[in-house]
Write an enzyme that holds these catalytic residues in place. Structure first.
Site, PDB file in Angstrom:
ATOM      1  N   LYS A  73      64.444  64.765  66.148  1.00  0.00           N
ATOM      2  CA  LYS A  73      64.878  63.425  66.552  1.00  0.00           C
ATOM      3  C   LYS A  73      64.799  63.266  68.059  1.00  0.00           C
ATOM      4  CE  LYS A  73      68.644  60.873  64.822  1.00  0.00           C
ATOM      5  NZ  LYS A  73      70.023  60.945  64.281  1.00  0.00           N
ATOM      6  N   SER A 130      77.558  54.325  71.262  1.00  0.00           N
ATOM      7  CA  SER A 130      76.375  54.776  72.004  1.00  0.00           C
ATOM      8  C   SER A 130      75.206  53.829  71.741  1.00  0.00           C
ATOM      9  CB  SER A 130      75.995  56.196  71.578  1.00  0.00           C
ATOM     10  OG  SER A 130      77.036  57.078  71.885  1.00  0.00           O
TER      11      SER A 130
END
Ligand code: ADP
Length: 160
Positions: free
Chosen positions: A42, A129
């Site tokens: 990722k 976030s």
């Protein structure tokens, strides 16, 4: 026995919401390890090196808090650092559904590993976030969501 908690997360980026969970947790744990989970499959938005520096700055004056990067299972990393608790934050029922499931998985993986969930301070409840990344991406000012000076840290990062 020392009460050591692992606070695991992606922290992409680490926000004032995360800071609040750590500061409140540091009142009842002897030690807190902030674990930045690294998944090589990722792509991160903010680099690991940058976040390590930002989190270190945030807790310079808090001796019982430190930050590390880990790969693989959270429960295994908790064992590795000697943590008997996982610390996580709860903003809403969506967080609860997720945290409930992973807490049970983690306690199945490592016997006696307890998850402690702290309910968010209301003024931080809306910070995530994802939202900070989106504001940043479109040129908005994210300073009020972060406990460190992002621009100064970015300027200090080696360019690749
Ligand atoms: P993950 O990808 O593992 O969910 P995050 O970095 O998004 O990692 O979050 C780490 C932990 O911090 C999670 O338990 C999350 O619920 C909690 N958290 C995130 N934002 C806040 C906030 N504003 N207030 C309280 N807890 C929060």
């Amino acid at each position: 026995m020392k009460r050591i908690a692992l606070f695991p997360g992606s922290f992409d980026p680490f926000t004032k919401g995360h800071e609040d969970i750590v500061r409140r947790g540091s009142r009842f744990f002897d030690e807190i390890v902030i674990g930045i989970g690294h998944n090589s499959q990722k792509q991160r938005f903010f680099s690991l090196e940058l976040m390590l520096a930002c989190i270190n700055t945030t807790f310079t004056n808090t001796p019982n808090v430190r930050v590390e990067v880990f790969q693989g299972l959270t429960a295994s990393f908790a064992e590795k650092v000697g943590a008997n608790f996982l610390l996580r934050g709860l903003r809403n029922t969506t967080d609860f559904e997720y945290e409930n499931t992973i807490a049970q998985v983690n306690s199945n993986l490592v016997e006696g590993l307890e998850t402690v969930l702290l309910i968010t301070t209301p003024r931080h409840a809306y910070i995530s976030s994802t939202i900070v990344r989106d504001i940043y991406r479109y040129g908005g000012n994210v300073d009020k969501y972060l406990p460190y000076n992002l621009a100064a840290h970015l300027a200090a990062q080696p360019q690749v």
